[in-house]
Motif scaffolding. Structure first.
Motif, PDB file in Angstrom:
ATOM      1  N   UNK A   1       4.113  15.297  -6.550  1.00 16.58           N
ATOM      2  CA  UNK A   1       3.914  15.891  -5.290  1.00 16.58           C
ATOM      3  C   UNK A   1       5.066  15.291  -4.381  1.00 16.58           C
ATOM      4  N   UNK A   2       5.912  14.245  -4.917  1.00 17.18           N
ATOM      5  CA  UNK A   2       7.104  13.560  -4.100  1.00 17.18           C
ATOM      6  C   UNK A   2       8.129  14.354  -4.186  1.00 17.18           C
TER       7      UNK A   2
ATOM      8  N   UNK B   1      -4.152  11.742   4.613  1.00 18.11           N
ATOM      9  CA  UNK B   1      -5.032  10.718   4.792  1.00 18.11           C
ATOM     10  C   UNK B   1      -4.688   9.358   4.013  1.00 18.11           C
ATOM     11  N   UNK B   2      -4.346   9.663   2.723  1.00 17.92           N
ATOM     12  CA  UNK B   2      -4.125   8.332   2.060  1.00 17.92           C
ATOM     13  C   UNK B   2      -2.722   7.530   2.367  1.00 17.92           C
ATOM     14  N   UNK B   3      -1.735   8.517   2.895  1.00 16.77           N
ATOM     15  CA  UNK B   3      -0.790   8.023   3.521  1.00 16.77           C
ATOM     16  C   UNK B   3      -0.878   7.174   4.852  1.00 16.77           C
TER      17      UNK B   3
ATOM     18  N   UNK C   1       0.990  -1.372   0.153  1.00 16.43           N
ATOM     19  CA  UNK C   1      -0.006  -0.021  -0.088  1.00 16.43           C
ATOM     20  C   UNK C   1       0.749   1.215  -0.135  1.00 16.43           C
ATOM     21  N   UNK C   2       1.994   1.013   0.915  1.00 18.01           N
ATOM     22  CA  UNK C   2       2.831   2.392   0.767  1.00 18.01           C
ATOM     23  C   UNK C   2       3.392   2.604  -0.707  1.00 18.01           C
ATOM     24  N   UNK C   3       3.886   1.531  -1.107  1.00 17.06           N
ATOM     25  CA  UNK C   3       4.611   1.559  -2.548  1.00 17.06           C
ATOM     26  C   UNK C   3       3.785   2.011  -3.443  1.00 17.06           C
TER      27      UNK C   3
ATOM     28  N   UNK D   1       4.103   5.825  -5.338  1.00 17.94           N
ATOM     29  CA  UNK D   1       4.243   5.758  -6.854  1.00 17.94           C
ATOM     30  C   UNK D   1       3.264   6.829  -7.217  1.00 17.94           C
ATOM     31  N   UNK D   2       2.045   6.860  -6.856  1.00 18.65           N
ATOM     32  CA  UNK D   2       1.099   7.896  -6.980  1.00 18.65           C
ATOM     33  C   UNK D   2       1.686   9.364  -6.578  1.00 18.65           C
ATOM     34  N   UNK D   3       2.365   9.523  -5.600  1.00 20.44           N
ATOM     35  CA  UNK D   3       2.915  10.984  -5.320  1.00 20.44           C
ATOM     36  C   UNK D   3       3.977  11.314  -6.401  1.00 20.44           C
ATOM     37  N   UNK D   4       4.745  10.281  -6.923  1.00 28.49           N
ATOM     38  CA  UNK D   4       5.687  10.733  -7.760  1.00 28.49           C
ATOM     39  C   UNK D   4       5.204  10.885  -9.221  1.00 28.49           C
TER      40      UNK D   4
END
Length: 115
Positions: free
Chosen positions: A41-42, A97-99, A28-30, A34-37
């Motif tokens: 936003x990453x 919240x997602x994190x 889930x964190x991975x 990936x979504x942040x990248x």
């Protein structure tokens, strides 16, 4: 854009997740990373070793000292973090919240100074 620190906290007494739960959290964190990248936003992220492996360096009064263990005796400690870029606090809170859902723990949100 403002940079925010999203810090993952652990609490004394939290139950240790099973190996299956840990693998699910990693996946889930991975996916969140990936979504942040993908959304740009990453900035940076990382998990920290166990608090028992901490060292404290204090050179505030001269030559300095190095001691074993965390800086303070606490019932909560930092376990990992993300630094993200977000348009505003509401966007950073939505990312947190997602994190939090991904890592199954509370996430504190703080803007970096001067951002």
């Amino acid at each position: 854009m403002t940079q925010f620190l999203l810090s993952v906290h652990h609490r004394e007494g939290d139950a240790m997740p099973s190996e299956d739960e840990i693998q699910h959290m990693y996946a889930s964190v991975d996916a969140f990373n990936r979504r942040l990248q993908e959304t740009r936003a990453w900035v940076h992220a990382g998990g920290l070793t166990d608090v028992s492996q901490a060292k404290v360096v204090d050179a505030s009064a001269g030559a300095g000292s190095i001691t074993d263990g965390p800086f303070s005796e606490a019932r909560e400690w930092l376990g990992g973090f993300w630094i993200v870029e977000a348009a505003d606090l509401d966007t950073a809170l939505a990312l947190a919240r997602e994190g939090s859902a991904a890592c199954h723990g509370p996430v504190e949100v703080r803007a970096l100074q001067g951002e």
